[in-house]
Design a protein around this motif. Structure first.
Motif, PDB file in Angstrom:
ATOM      1  N   MET A 182      -3.852  14.687  16.985  1.00 14.44           N
ATOM      2  CA  MET A 182      -4.923  13.706  16.887  1.00 14.44           C
ATOM      3  C   MET A 182      -4.615  12.634  15.845  1.00 14.44           C
ATOM      4  O   MET A 182      -5.050  11.495  15.981  1.00 14.44           O
ATOM      5  CB  MET A 182      -6.225  14.415  16.533  1.00 14.44           C
ATOM      6  CG  MET A 182      -7.462  13.617  16.825  1.00 14.44           C
ATOM      7  SD  MET A 182      -8.905  14.664  16.646  1.00 14.44           S
ATOM      8  CE  MET A 182     -10.188  13.436  16.528  1.00 14.44           C
ATOM      9  N   THR A 183      -3.862  12.982  14.787  1.00 13.92           N
ATOM     10  CA  THR A 183      -3.508  11.947  13.808  1.00 13.92           C
ATOM     11  C   THR A 183      -2.676  10.855  14.466  1.00 13.92           C
ATOM     12  O   THR A 183      -2.664   9.728  14.005  1.00 13.92           O
ATOM     13  CB  THR A 183      -2.685  12.496  12.624  1.00 13.92           C
ATOM     14  OG1 THR A 183      -1.692  13.356  13.151  1.00 13.92           O
ATOM     15  CG2 THR A 183      -3.526  13.214  11.628  1.00 13.92           C
ATOM     16  N   ALA A 184      -1.964  11.200  15.539  1.00 14.18           N
ATOM     17  CA  ALA A 184      -1.122  10.201  16.191  1.00 14.18           C
ATOM     18  C   ALA A 184      -1.851   9.492  17.314  1.00 14.18           C
ATOM     19  O   ALA A 184      -1.266   8.692  18.021  1.00 14.18           O
ATOM     20  CB  ALA A 184       0.141  10.861  16.726  1.00 14.18           C
ATOM     21  N   LEU A 185      -3.146   9.788  17.470  1.00 12.83           N
ATOM     22  CA  LEU A 185      -3.920   9.120  18.525  1.00 12.83           C
ATOM     23  C   LEU A 185      -3.905   7.611  18.276  1.00 12.83           C
ATOM     24  O   LEU A 185      -4.311   7.163  17.210  1.00 12.83           O
ATOM     25  CB  LEU A 185      -5.362   9.639  18.476  1.00 12.83           C
ATOM     26  CG  LEU A 185      -6.309   9.152  19.562  1.00 12.83           C
ATOM     27  CD1 LEU A 185      -5.976   9.816  20.880  1.00 12.83           C
ATOM     28  CD2 LEU A 185      -7.743   9.460  19.181  1.00 12.83           C
ATOM     29  N   PRO A 186      -3.419   6.821  19.254  1.00 11.76           N
ATOM     30  CA  PRO A 186      -3.392   5.371  19.031  1.00 11.76           C
ATOM     31  C   PRO A 186      -4.806   4.862  18.773  1.00 11.76           C
ATOM     32  O   PRO A 186      -5.746   5.262  19.471  1.00 11.76           O
ATOM     33  CB  PRO A 186      -2.857   4.823  20.347  1.00 11.76           C
ATOM     34  CG  PRO A 186      -2.143   5.940  20.989  1.00 11.76           C
ATOM     35  CD  PRO A 186      -2.841   7.180  20.552  1.00 11.76           C
ATOM     36  N   SER A 187      -4.957   3.988  17.774  1.00 14.81           N
ATOM     37  CA  SER A 187      -6.306   3.600  17.369  1.00 14.81           C
ATOM     38  C   SER A 187      -7.040   2.871  18.487  1.00 14.81           C
ATOM     39  O   SER A 187      -8.251   2.984  18.609  1.00 14.81           O
ATOM     40  CB  SER A 187      -6.246   2.747  16.109  1.00 14.81           C
ATOM     41  OG  SER A 187      -5.340   1.693  16.282  1.00 14.81           O
ATOM     42  N   ILE A 188      -6.308   2.156  19.325  1.00 12.52           N
ATOM     43  CA  ILE A 188      -6.970   1.432  20.413  1.00 12.52           C
ATOM     44  C   ILE A 188      -7.526   2.416  21.442  1.00 12.52           C
ATOM     45  O   ILE A 188      -8.567   2.167  22.054  1.00 12.52           O
ATOM     46  CB  ILE A 188      -5.997   0.425  21.063  1.00 12.52           C
ATOM     47  CG1 ILE A 188      -6.739  -0.553  21.978  1.00 12.52           C
ATOM     48  CG2 ILE A 188      -4.926   1.106  21.876  1.00 12.52           C
ATOM     49  CD1 ILE A 188      -7.080  -1.832  21.319  1.00 12.52           C
ATOM     50  N   VAL A 189      -6.853   3.575  21.579  1.00 11.97           N
ATOM     51  CA  VAL A 189      -7.343   4.595  22.509  1.00 11.97           C
ATOM     52  C   VAL A 189      -8.644   5.201  21.977  1.00 11.97           C
ATOM     53  O   VAL A 189      -9.566   5.476  22.750  1.00 11.97           O
ATOM     54  CB  VAL A 189      -6.275   5.679  22.758  1.00 11.97           C
ATOM     55  CG1 VAL A 189      -6.841   6.825  23.571  1.00 11.97           C
ATOM     56  CG2 VAL A 189      -5.084   5.082  23.478  1.00 11.97           C
ATOM     57  N   LEU A 192     -11.209   2.783  22.981  1.00 10.00           N
ATOM     58  CA  LEU A 192     -11.482   2.890  24.418  1.00 10.00           C
ATOM     59  C   LEU A 192     -12.355   4.103  24.716  1.00 10.00           C
ATOM     60  O   LEU A 192     -13.252   4.047  25.548  1.00 10.00           O
ATOM     61  CB  LEU A 192     -10.163   3.042  25.197  1.00 10.00           C
ATOM     62  CG  LEU A 192      -9.441   1.806  25.695  1.00 10.00           C
ATOM     63  CD1 LEU A 192      -8.230   2.217  26.505  1.00 10.00           C
ATOM     64  CD2 LEU A 192     -10.356   0.947  26.549  1.00 10.00           C
ATOM     65  N   PHE A 193     -12.058   5.213  24.008  1.00  5.57           N
ATOM     66  CA  PHE A 193     -12.793   6.461  24.226  1.00  5.57           C
ATOM     67  C   PHE A 193     -14.270   6.270  23.898  1.00  5.57           C
ATOM     68  O   PHE A 193     -15.145   6.624  24.699  1.00  5.57           O
ATOM     69  CB  PHE A 193     -12.169   7.569  23.376  1.00  5.57           C
ATOM     70  CG  PHE A 193     -13.014   8.798  23.251  1.00  5.57           C
ATOM     71  CD1 PHE A 193     -13.360   9.524  24.376  1.00  5.57           C
ATOM     72  CD2 PHE A 193     -13.454   9.221  22.015  1.00  5.57           C
ATOM     73  CE1 PHE A 193     -14.150  10.659  24.267  1.00  5.57           C
ATOM     74  CE2 PHE A 193     -14.245  10.350  21.895  1.00  5.57           C
ATOM     75  CZ  PHE A 193     -14.587  11.063  23.022  1.00  5.57           C
ATOM     76  N   THR A 280      -8.778  -1.739  12.495  1.00  4.64           N
ATOM     77  CA  THR A 280      -9.247  -2.906  13.233  1.00  4.64           C
ATOM     78  C   THR A 280      -9.472  -2.610  14.699  1.00  4.64           C
ATOM     79  O   THR A 280     -10.523  -2.920  15.252  1.00  4.64           O
ATOM     80  CB  THR A 280      -8.225  -4.046  13.148  1.00  4.64           C
ATOM     81  OG1 THR A 280      -7.684  -4.062  11.849  1.00  4.64           O
ATOM     82  CG2 THR A 280      -8.885  -5.365  13.436  1.00  4.64           C
ATOM     83  N   SER A 281      -8.465  -2.015  15.345  1.00  6.44           N
ATOM     84  CA  SER A 281      -8.518  -1.968  16.803  1.00  6.44           C
ATOM     85  C   SER A 281      -9.651  -1.107  17.367  1.00  6.44           C
ATOM     86  O   SER A 281     -10.230  -1.497  18.370  1.00  6.44           O
ATOM     87  CB  SER A 281      -7.167  -1.562  17.380  1.00  6.44           C
ATOM     88  OG  SER A 281      -6.442  -0.780  16.515  1.00  6.44           O
TER      89      SER A 281
ATOM     90  N   MET B  37     -10.434  15.808  21.629  1.00  3.47           N
ATOM     91  CA  MET B  37      -9.184  15.469  22.312  1.00  3.47           C
ATOM     92  C   MET B  37      -9.319  15.651  23.821  1.00  3.47           C
ATOM     93  O   MET B  37      -8.842  14.826  24.606  1.00  3.47           O
ATOM     94  CB  MET B  37      -8.037  16.324  21.776  1.00  3.47           C
ATOM     95  CG  MET B  37      -7.552  15.910  20.406  1.00  3.47           C
ATOM     96  SD  MET B  37      -6.950  14.221  20.365  1.00  3.47           S
ATOM     97  CE  MET B  37      -5.237  14.465  20.773  1.00  3.47           C
ATOM     98  N   ARG B 247       3.881   6.843  16.393  1.00  5.88           N
ATOM     99  CA  ARG B 247       3.022   5.859  15.747  1.00  5.88           C
ATOM    100  C   ARG B 247       3.326   4.458  16.238  1.00  5.88           C
ATOM    101  O   ARG B 247       2.434   3.659  16.490  1.00  5.88           O
ATOM    102  CB  ARG B 247       3.202   5.877  14.224  1.00  5.88           C
ATOM    103  CG  ARG B 247       2.792   7.136  13.564  1.00  5.88           C
ATOM    104  CD  ARG B 247       1.297   7.331  13.716  1.00  5.88           C
ATOM    105  NE  ARG B 247       0.933   8.676  13.360  1.00  5.88           N
ATOM    106  CZ  ARG B 247       0.682   9.054  12.117  1.00  5.88           C
ATOM    107  NH1 ARG B 247       0.736   8.187  11.141  1.00  5.88           N
ATOM    108  NH2 ARG B 247       0.373  10.301  11.852  1.00  5.88           N
TER     109      ARG B 247
END
Lengths: 368, 327
Positions: A182-189, A192-193, A280-281, B37, B247
């Motif tokens: 989860m730490t690597a979850l892209p911030s834009i995703v 979107l979620f 930001t995203s 998740m 990343r």
């Protein structure tokens, strides 16, 4: 054991800077700069970055040659490797310092105006001078959003971290792996979620609350990982003592584990805040955009500092770009302050302990 | 003796009510991460079905983004994302390796802690600030280098630039701005702290006995680093690189601020024009119709799955390596 020439033997210097290394480095650097200057005058090259790159390659070559005069192969390799590693570190740390200084110095164009901190942008257009309009709305927006995000992530994050440490097993190992993912979850995703669930499904409008939810999704894993590391170093003997005295799991966690790790947990929370406040995203998709002040997180769009920067620099007007840099400087100051706070609270010896120690030291010296 | 009668006592622990509630709360908090998740995957898939149903497998091969006329696919943006991420890795890994080695092996002990803090601080710099720096400063500095590279190495396919004549020194600088290279360098700097801190962690665990043995046998410091620290940390280095890659794939704002978007596969990294999945989403979400939003959700899902795969691969490599076994 006493040998007659013991006294004549000199102590070898094992660390610190040797004068020979210093001279080699300086000589190699000087000749590299001179040769690059010469190359620039005879070849069609330009740009400061090109100069630095060519000079660096020449510097390494010259350095190796000079070292090779009185060192063997292994020695040369050692010296060159050491110089390359040191210069990589120098580049990274100076890039860091430079980014901070660059942002803050470009921001100084807008910062002297007091109205920059007391007004919003509702009455200031892109062509207005810096003496009108400000970023109070985005400062307030950031504070409100981060407060809501903290209200969600502190309890959830801390309890999860306690769970990872207190109930070890297959399940908690799996949760730990998922936290890492989860730490690597892209911030834009993440944005979107929240857009897909809160806004499209539940009918929440684009608002400060939706933005805070998106920030929470980004902050939660950071907080869990940081507090997990802290809780892991709480001595097992303390917990066992508590359990041995008849306390239950809850009382042990509440009265022993958490208080022991208090300073580390504070650091974890502040570090996650510093990350969250700069996102930001996720905010871009969920908060909407407004130029005026909105203090109600449940109703209407609410802008935050990073989003304001993003919108300011989209404009080609120099005053808007200056405002963007001013806002970025404010954001950087906030992050830096949070960071220093985290370090002070999280250092092994906290400030007060240190003070007391220093005072004791001073008085002792006087007595002696 | 009555040894056979002394069987071990049956120990049964009964949790009292308070602790049962506490354990229940802890378990459900722990599950919240799994639920979030799972929901991310579920909702992106649900929202994406409409778009995926329209274009089918063409979603992965089409190089265009016109969702309202049914002509869209992620071939171009995925390629752009991977190109930018690879440049970022190419920039970040050597610098991270150097910085991590410096902190763990070369730095004087008294500044070590401060350097670690500075790396952490660098990780906390907002990406929009990196974007500002990349757009307003780095771009002007990189352009002459890009120009020089394209003029002297245009025979390497990915370094050539359309619209630039190698023999003409007066090529306008604008063809070299907003390129994958500049975006890649900025993203590379952004992932450097995470890569550095993972590598440093691994290097600092290299066994002291083996270090001393190497030095005692007359090795130089570099010999010791190469044969003990680096060979010990091999798995960690690969894992850290892949973490950084994960990343880099997801970075949005800095990339969005620098590139000028194109919707074809654009492998010429020095040339104006690039794209990535995340900046596509940031670019198009505002004007999206229902179909457009569904298409963006599909793109987001693809990005989500890609980063998950890279990340799990990274953590399993780190965990399997000799250095990662203890962590």
């Amino acid at each position: 054991m006493t040998s007659p020439n013991m006294a004549e033997e000199q102590k070898r210097q094992l660390h610190g800077i040797r004068i020979r290394d210093l001279l080699t480095t300086v000589t190699a650097a000087a000749s590299a700069i001179a040769s690059t200057g010469f190359l620039f005058s005879i070849a069609p090259l330009n740009g400061p970055l090109t100069f630095v790159l060519i000079a660096y390659v020449l510097f390494i070559v010259f350095f190796a040659l000079i070292t090779a005069i009185d060192d063997d192969r292994e020695g040369v390799k050692d010296r060159v490797a050491s110089v390359v590693i040191r210069s990589a570190a120098v580049v990274i740390f100076s890039a860091l310092v430079f980014i901070v200084v660059f942002t803050i110095s470009r921001g100084f164009e807008a910062l002297p105006y007091l109205n920059f901190f007391t007004e919003d942008m509702s009455l200031a257009g892109p062509l207005d001078p810096l003496s009108s309009g400000g970023i109070l709305h985005s400062i307030m927006g950031s504070l409100i959003q981060i407060a809501i995000a903290l209200a969600i992530t502190i309890p959830l994050g801390l309890i999860t971290a306690v769970f990872l440490n207190e109930i070890p097993g297959k399940y908690s190992r799996f949760v730990r792996t998922m936290v890492e993912a989860m730490t690597a979850l892209p911030s834009i995703v993440a944005g979107l979620f929240i857009y897909a669930t809160a806004i499209l499904l539940l009918g929440v409008q684009k608002s400060g609350f939706a933005a805070a939810l998106a920030i929470s999704v980004m902050m939660l894993p950071i907080m869990i990982r940081a507090s997990d590391v802290v809780l892991r170093i709480v001595p097992g003997t303390l917990k066992e003592a508590s359990l041995g005295l008849g306390a239950g799991a809850w009382r042990t966690a509440w009265m022993v584990t958490l208080p022991t790790a208090r300073s580390g947990l504070t650091t974890a929370i502040i570090l996650a805040t510093a990350r969250g406040i700069g996102e930001t995203s996720p905010v871009l998709l969920t908060s909407g955009f407004t130029a005026s002040m909105n203090l109600d997180p449940t109703n209407g769009p609410m802008v935050s500092l990073p989003l304001a920067i993003f919108q300011f620099v989209k404009s080609p007007e120099p005053t808007m770009i200056a405002r963007g840099f001013g806002t970025a400087a404010v954001l950087m100051f906030l992050v830096l302050i949070l960071f220093m706070l985290a370090r002070i609270l999280g250092s092994d010896k906290n400030v007060f302990g240190n003070l007391v120690k220093n005072i004791k030291k001073l008085t002792k010296k006087k007595v002696a | 003796m009555a040894a056979d009668t002394q069987k071990p006592r049956q120990l049964k622990y009964v949790w009292d009510f308070q602790d049962q509630v506490f354990r229940g709360i802890m378990r459900s908090a722990g599950s919240s991460v799994l639920i979030i998740m799972a929901l991310v995957g579920l909702f992106l898939t649900l929202r994406a079905t409409e778009a995926l149903g329209t274009v089918g497998f063409g979603f992965f091969t089409t190089q265009a983004w016109e969702p309202d006329s049914g002509n869209f696919g992620i071939a171009a943006v995925i390629a752009g994302t991977v190109i930018i991420a690879l440049i970022a890795i190419f920039v970040a890994v050597p610098f991270s390796l150097g910085t991590a080695l410096y902190i763990s092996e070369y730095a004087p002990r008294r500044i070590k802690r401060m350097l670690i803090t500075m790396v952490d601080l660098m990780a906390a710099i907002p990406s929009v600030v990196f974007g500002l720096w990349g757009f307003f400063f780095l771009q002007n500095e990189v352009t002459p280098v890009a120009k020089w590279l394209s003029q002297n190495f245009s025979w390497i396919p990915f370094l050539s630039v359309q619209g630039s004549d190698p023999s003409d020194p007066l090529t306008p600088n604008t063809v070299f701005t907003s390129s994958s290279l500049i975006a890649g360098i900025v993203v590379g700097l952004m992932i450097t702290p995470i890569v550095t801190s993972v590598m440093r962690e691994v290097f600092s665990q290299a066994p002291i006995g083996e270090r001393e043995a190497a030095l005692g046998l007359g090795s130089t410091r570099w010999g010791m680093v190469r044969n003990v620290v680096l060979s010990f940390g091999k798995g960690g280095i690969i894992g850290a690189t892949m973490l950084g890659l994960g990343r880099a794939l997801g970075e949005t704002i800095a990339v969005y601020m620098i590139i000028s978007p194109v919707f074809v596969v654009q492998p010429r990294i020095l040339e104006n024009g690039a794209n990535s999945v995340s900046s596509l989403i940031a670019l198009r979400y505002g004007e999206a119709t229902q179909m457009g939003m569904s298409a963006l959700m599909a793109a987001g899902l693809a990005l989500f799955i890609m980063t998950l795969i890279v990340n799990f691969a990274a953590s399993s490599i780190v965990a399997r390596s000799r250095s990662g076994a203890s962590s």
